[in-house]
Design a protein around this motif. Structure first.
Motif, PDB file in Angstrom:
ATOM      1  N   LEU A  46       2.112  56.083  -2.522  1.00  0.00           N
ATOM      2  CA  LEU A  46       1.110  55.670  -1.532  1.00  0.00           C
ATOM      3  C   LEU A  46       1.378  56.303  -0.165  1.00  0.00           C
ATOM      4  N   ASP A  47       0.324  56.426   0.619  1.00  0.00           N
ATOM      5  CA  ASP A  47       0.481  56.894   2.003  1.00  0.00           C
ATOM      6  C   ASP A  47       1.237  55.839   2.791  1.00  0.00           C
ATOM      7  N   ARG A  48       2.086  56.291   3.706  1.00  0.00           N
ATOM      8  CA  ARG A  48       2.855  55.374   4.538  1.00  0.00           C
ATOM      9  C   ARG A  48       3.163  56.034   5.876  1.00  0.00           C
ATOM     10  N   ILE A  49       3.646  55.225   6.814  1.00  0.00           N
ATOM     11  CA  ILE A  49       4.001  55.778   8.120  1.00  0.00           C
ATOM     12  C   ILE A  49       5.145  56.777   7.960  1.00  0.00           C
ATOM     13  N   GLU A  50       5.191  57.733   8.852  1.00  0.00           N
ATOM     14  CA  GLU A  50       6.181  58.804   8.773  1.00  0.00           C
ATOM     15  C   GLU A  50       7.617  58.290   8.868  1.00  0.00           C
ATOM     16  N   ASP A  51       7.839  57.260   9.675  1.00  0.00           N
ATOM     17  CA  ASP A  51       9.190  56.766   9.905  1.00  0.00           C
ATOM     18  C   ASP A  51       9.654  55.726   8.900  1.00  0.00           C
ATOM     19  N   LEU A  52       9.007  55.636   7.751  1.00  0.00           N
ATOM     20  CA  LEU A  52       9.427  54.714   6.695  1.00  0.00           C
ATOM     21  C   LEU A  52      10.041  55.514   5.559  1.00  0.00           C
ATOM     22  N   ARG A  53      11.310  55.276   5.329  1.00  0.00           N
ATOM     23  CA  ARG A  53      12.015  55.922   4.213  1.00  0.00           C
ATOM     24  C   ARG A  53      12.128  54.896   3.091  1.00  0.00           C
ATOM     25  N   ILE A  54      11.742  55.277   1.885  1.00  0.00           N
ATOM     26  CA  ILE A  54      11.850  54.399   0.718  1.00  0.00           C
ATOM     27  C   ILE A  54      13.040  54.892  -0.101  1.00  0.00           C
ATOM     28  N   THR A  55      14.017  53.990  -0.276  1.00  0.00           N
ATOM     29  CA  THR A  55      15.272  54.359  -0.908  1.00  0.00           C
ATOM     30  C   THR A  55      15.484  53.557  -2.190  1.00  0.00           C
ATOM     31  N   PRO A  56      15.674  54.239  -3.320  1.00  0.00           N
ATOM     32  CA  PRO A  56      15.996  53.510  -4.549  1.00  0.00           C
ATOM     33  C   PRO A  56      17.459  53.061  -4.507  1.00  0.00           C
ATOM     34  N   VAL A  57      17.719  51.842  -4.955  1.00  0.00           N
ATOM     35  CA  VAL A  57      19.095  51.359  -5.055  1.00  0.00           C
ATOM     36  C   VAL A  57      19.315  50.825  -6.461  1.00  0.00           C
ATOM     37  N   GLU A  58      20.554  50.859  -6.914  1.00  0.00           N
ATOM     38  CA  GLU A  58      20.882  50.456  -8.273  1.00  0.00           C
ATOM     39  C   GLU A  58      20.740  48.955  -8.498  1.00  0.00           C
ATOM     40  N   CYS A  59      21.058  48.138  -7.510  1.00  0.00           N
ATOM     41  CA  CYS A  59      20.963  46.693  -7.713  1.00  0.00           C
ATOM     42  C   CYS A  59      21.076  45.971  -6.375  1.00  0.00           C
ATOM     43  N   LEU A  60      20.219  44.989  -6.175  1.00  0.00           N
ATOM     44  CA  LEU A  60      20.292  44.143  -4.981  1.00  0.00           C
ATOM     45  C   LEU A  60      20.800  42.743  -5.328  1.00  0.00           C
ATOM     46  N   GLN A  61      21.339  42.569  -6.525  1.00  0.00           N
ATOM     47  CA  GLN A  61      21.982  41.323  -6.959  1.00  0.00           C
ATOM     48  C   GLN A  61      21.081  40.097  -6.832  1.00  0.00           C
ATOM     49  N   ASN A  62      19.810  40.247  -7.180  1.00  0.00           N
ATOM     50  CA  ASN A  62      18.868  39.134  -7.151  1.00  0.00           C
ATOM     51  C   ASN A  62      18.089  39.096  -8.465  1.00  0.00           C
ATOM     52  N   CYS A  63      18.799  39.325  -9.539  1.00  0.00           N
ATOM     53  CA  CYS A  63      18.194  39.558 -10.844  1.00  0.00           C
ATOM     54  C   CYS A  63      17.340  38.410 -11.378  1.00  0.00           C
ATOM     55  N   ASP A  64      17.625  37.187 -11.004  1.00  0.00           N
ATOM     56  CA  ASP A  64      16.868  36.050 -11.519  1.00  0.00           C
ATOM     57  C   ASP A  64      15.546  35.829 -10.806  1.00  0.00           C
ATOM     58  N   HIS A  65      15.245  36.649  -9.815  1.00  0.00           N
ATOM     59  CA  HIS A  65      14.057  36.410  -8.993  1.00  0.00           C
ATOM     60  C   HIS A  65      13.140  37.625  -8.913  1.00  0.00           C
ATOM     61  N   GLY A  66      12.955  38.288 -10.012  1.00  0.00           N
ATOM     62  CA  GLY A  66      12.006  39.393 -10.079  1.00  0.00           C
ATOM     63  C   GLY A  66      12.415  40.600  -9.274  1.00  0.00           C
TER      64      GLY A  66
END
Length: 132
Positions: free
Chosen positions: A43-63
């Motif tokens: 999707l289009d987004r503002i220039e100063d927004l970086r989208i970073t994939p991460v392996e895990c945010l340790q919140n697995c039970d909440h979608g």
């Protein structure tokens, strides 16, 4: 020509790409978290927004889970129960509001409804004064 100074640091949207959203996923299938990341980056987004994939945010039970952070002077937020199909535009709208704020705090009434009800954590800025 002088480079224009940035008024705010870049905002980063962290997306857990390993999220299964509580589903059994075949090892060769795309996980909901990866689908969310793919939807956001498409999707289009503002220039100063970086989208970073991460392996895990340790919140697995909440979608699916995402986090917003932006420089040492802004609060960091973690949001859960994100739907990979219906929420990408809402997340980018909220990320833009976050980026445009001085301290990372989006006024309650202006927040996307999902952000109001699904905030897992709010982490103080690094530069926040500490009271003893």
């Amino acid at each position: 020509m002088e480079a224009k100074a940035k008024s705010q640091p870049q905002t980063e949207l962290l997306v857990c790409v390993k999220c299964r959203r509580g589903q059994e996923i075949p090892s060769d299938a795309r996980r909901p978290g990866q689908a969310l990341y793919d939807g956001l980056t498409g999707l289009d987004r503002i220039e100063d927004l970086r989208i970073t994939p991460v392996e895990c945010l340790q919140n697995c039970d909440h979608g699916c889970t995402v986090a917003l952070r932006g420089g040492d002077a802004k609060w960091t937020y973690v949001f859960a129960n994100v739907d990979e199909m219906s929420h990408p535009e809402m997340i980018l709208m909220g990320a833009t509001q976050y980026h445009d704020s001085a301290d990372g705090v989006i006024p309650w009434r202006e927040r996307p409804e999902h952000f109001k009800r699904n905030c897992v954590a709010r982490i103080p800025p690094v530069t926040q004064s500490q009271e003893s």
